[in-house]
Design a protein around this motif. Structure first.
Motif, PDB file in Angstrom:
ATOM      1  N   LEU A 198      55.978  63.810  69.071  1.00 25.64           N
ATOM      2  CA  LEU A 198      55.191  62.580  69.003  1.00 25.64           C
ATOM      3  C   LEU A 198      54.987  62.087  67.575  1.00 25.64           C
ATOM      4  CD1 LEU A 198      52.473  63.096  71.763  1.00 25.64           C
ATOM      5  CD2 LEU A 198      54.567  61.742  71.867  1.00 25.64           C
ATOM      6  N   THR A 199      55.430  62.861  66.588  1.00 26.19           N
ATOM      7  CA  THR A 199      55.339  62.375  65.210  1.00 26.19           C
ATOM      8  C   THR A 199      56.233  61.163  64.979  1.00 26.19           C
ATOM      9  OG1 THR A 199      57.043  63.961  64.508  1.00 26.19           O
ATOM     10  CG2 THR A 199      54.736  64.657  64.294  1.00 26.19           C
ATOM     11  N   ALA A 200      57.143  60.900  65.915  1.00 24.02           N
ATOM     12  CA  ALA A 200      57.991  59.708  65.803  1.00 24.02           C
ATOM     13  C   ALA A 200      57.242  58.430  66.167  1.00 24.02           C
ATOM     14  CB  ALA A 200      59.213  59.859  66.713  1.00 24.02           C
ATOM     15  N   ILE A 201      56.106  58.533  66.823  1.00 20.37           N
ATOM     16  CA  ILE A 201      55.403  57.351  67.319  1.00 20.37           C
ATOM     17  C   ILE A 201      54.949  56.419  66.193  1.00 20.37           C
ATOM     18  CG2 ILE A 201      53.369  56.545  68.582  1.00 20.37           C
ATOM     19  CD1 ILE A 201      55.570  57.630  70.383  1.00 20.37           C
ATOM     20  N   PRO A 202      54.350  56.914  65.107  1.00 19.29           N
ATOM     21  CA  PRO A 202      53.939  55.977  64.049  1.00 19.29           C
ATOM     22  C   PRO A 202      55.096  55.154  63.497  1.00 19.29           C
ATOM     23  CG  PRO A 202      52.859  58.087  63.752  1.00 19.29           C
ATOM     24  CD  PRO A 202      53.879  58.287  64.842  1.00 19.29           C
ATOM     25  N   GLU A 203      56.250  55.783  63.299  1.00 25.15           N
ATOM     26  CA  GLU A 203      57.399  55.035  62.786  1.00 25.15           C
ATOM     27  C   GLU A 203      57.871  53.997  63.796  1.00 25.15           C
ATOM     28  OE1 GLU A 203      61.966  55.774  61.158  1.00 25.15           O
ATOM     29  OE2 GLU A 203      60.659  57.480  61.631  1.00 25.15           O
ATOM     30  N   ILE A 204      57.924  54.386  65.065  1.00 25.84           N
ATOM     31  CA  ILE A 204      58.381  53.473  66.114  1.00 25.84           C
ATOM     32  C   ILE A 204      57.457  52.268  66.226  1.00 25.84           C
ATOM     33  CG2 ILE A 204      58.669  53.226  68.617  1.00 25.84           C
ATOM     34  CD1 ILE A 204      59.676  56.128  68.664  1.00 25.84           C
ATOM     35  N   THR A 205      56.164  52.498  66.077  1.00 31.67           N
ATOM     36  CA  THR A 205      55.173  51.440  66.300  1.00 31.67           C
ATOM     37  C   THR A 205      54.700  50.786  65.003  1.00 31.67           C
ATOM     38  OG1 THR A 205      53.334  53.019  66.239  1.00 31.67           O
ATOM     39  CG2 THR A 205      54.347  52.579  68.387  1.00 31.67           C
ATOM     40  N   GLY A 206      55.380  51.048  63.904  1.00 34.65           N
ATOM     41  CA  GLY A 206      54.981  50.447  62.637  1.00 34.65           C
ATOM     42  C   GLY A 206      53.644  50.939  62.130  1.00 34.65           C
ATOM     43  N   GLY A 207      53.282  52.162  62.514  1.00 29.35           N
ATOM     44  CA  GLY A 207      52.038  52.753  62.049  1.00 29.35           C
ATOM     45  C   GLY A 207      50.807  52.390  62.853  1.00 29.35           C
ATOM     46  N   HIS A 208      50.963  51.549  63.884  1.00 31.71           N
ATOM     47  CA  HIS A 208      49.801  51.083  64.651  1.00 31.71           C
ATOM     48  C   HIS A 208      49.423  52.018  65.790  1.00 31.71           C
ATOM     49  CE1 HIS A 208      49.889  47.338  62.458  1.00 31.71           C
ATOM     50  NE2 HIS A 208      51.151  47.119  62.813  1.00 31.71           N
ATOM     51  N   GLY A 209      50.360  52.842  66.227  1.00 27.45           N
ATOM     52  CA  GLY A 209      50.127  53.628  67.425  1.00 27.45           C
ATOM     53  C   GLY A 209      50.574  52.881  68.667  1.00 27.45           C
ATOM     54  N   VAL A 210      50.607  53.589  69.781  1.00 26.80           N
ATOM     55  CA  VAL A 210      51.099  53.009  71.031  1.00 26.80           C
ATOM     56  C   VAL A 210      49.927  52.433  71.824  1.00 26.80           C
ATOM     57  CG1 VAL A 210      50.962  55.172  72.353  1.00 26.80           C
ATOM     58  CG2 VAL A 210      52.657  53.451  72.974  1.00 26.80           C
ATOM     59  N   HIS A 211      50.154  51.300  72.465  1.00 24.42           N
ATOM     60  CA  HIS A 211      49.063  50.613  73.182  1.00 24.42           C
ATOM     61  C   HIS A 211      48.704  51.285  74.502  1.00 24.42           C
ATOM     62  CE1 HIS A 211      50.853  47.344  70.661  1.00 24.42           C
ATOM     63  NE2 HIS A 211      49.576  47.160  70.394  1.00 24.42           N
TER      64      HIS A 211
END
Length: 320
Positions: A198-211
């Motif tokens: 899940l460390t890939a999530i910030p990069e995928i979401t531009g640092g915002h996190g997933v909604h």
């Protein structure tokens, strides 16, 4: 007619093929020749005796099936003998050669959808729709993380979310499963067996996190889910197999919500709308259930082992 009967709660071996009486067709009921039956994890939980809402013994398991109408009761409208249909929550269970359904539990099966695909609709696609839009309140342009995206509900979530304009992140535990998730339209696919995936999530979401997170195994993932949510994010718990300790401060930091759901709690007034949306997607081709392994009705025990196995993908089907 032949049907699977459960005389006592326990392991898959309690699923026994038996001869049962053919039920009479009452008012506002439809009798269906079953061509394919969908197997869901919840049926394994119930069979084992570990579920909140338990049937009386003996019983026939199953909620999902597809087939042809062979008899119609008094007062039924909108259906005819010979029509192809799929069902959800039939009377007496779906693991059978034939089944009796109330009219409101029967839905027309589009011509471009096979019986096997029809048997994959009732629980998985209605659950996915309710999780995404009813409980999750997904909006176009948002991001969604779908755990276990290669399973029956997961595949449905990927297809529905992609068609609705969400950025879709799906996880799966095998190479075959991840390939399937990618083929169904996920923008990003993660290996949930890898450490710190899940460390890939910030990069995928531009640092915002997933909604929005659709959670299939909350007892393993819920704390980590909270840590990758965006502000005002939502976690919808669809599946769980035990307890977990979480830090509620993660919800406070984000004004985040944890929302449970079960299909049995859907208000009756919402069911026609859910299935109308599913029918439109099926006819347009944006929704296309993926079939995994097939078993005969007599092999129901093997099907229950498969549906609970790590790495299983697609919808498990029984063929009467």
């Amino acid at each position: 007619m032949k049907a699977i009967r459960v005389e006592q709660f326990g392991g898959p071996e309690v699923l026994q093929l038996s001869e049962v009486e053919t039920p009479p067709v009452g008012p506002n009921q439809v009798f269906i020749q079953v061509r394919a039956i969908g197997v869901n994890p919840v049926e394994a939980y119930i069979r084992s005796g570990n579920y909140g809402n338990m049937p009386q013994l003996p019983y026939t398991p199953g909620s999902d099936a597809a087939g042809e109408i062979i008899e119609i009761g008094e007062g039924v409208t909108g259906f005819q003998v010979g029509q192809r249909v799929y069902t959800w929550n039939p009377r007496g269970g779906a693991y059978a050669e034939q089944m009796l359904c109330d009219q409101q539990a029967v839905f027309a099966l589009p011509d471009n959808v096979s019986f096997e695909q029809g048997a994959a609709l009732g629980v998985p696609y209605a659950t996915a729709h309710r999780a995404l839009f009813g409980r999750g309140q997904a909006q176009p342009g948002e991001s969604v993380l779908i755990h276990g995206a290669s399973g029956g509900v997961g595949v449905a979530c990927v297809q529905l979310a992609r068609a609705f304009g969400l950025t879709v992140i799906g996880t799966a535990g095998t190479e075959e499963g991840r390939r399937l998730v990618n083929e169904q339209g996920a923008h990003h696919v993660l290996d949930h067996t890898a450490d710190n995936y899940l460390t890939a999530i910030p990069e995928i979401t531009g640092g915002h996190g997933v909604h929005l997170i659709i959670e299939m195994l909350a007892n393993v993932n819920l704390q980590r889910d909270l840590e990758v949510l965006a502000n005002y994010g939502r976690v919808v718990v669809v599946g769980n197999r035990g307890e977990i300790t979480i830090n509620p401060r993660e919800t406070m930091k984000r004004d985040a919500d944890i929302r449970g759901m079960t299909l049995f709690n859907v208000p009756p007034a919402e069911i026609p709308g859910i299935h109308a949306a599913l029918r439109a997607g099926l006819e347009e081709g944006t929704l296309h259930p993926v079939i995994g392994r097939r078993f005969s009705l007599a092999e129901a025990a093997l099907a229950h082992e498969e549906v609970m196995a790590s790495g299983s993908w697609g919808k498990i089907i029984l063929l009467p």
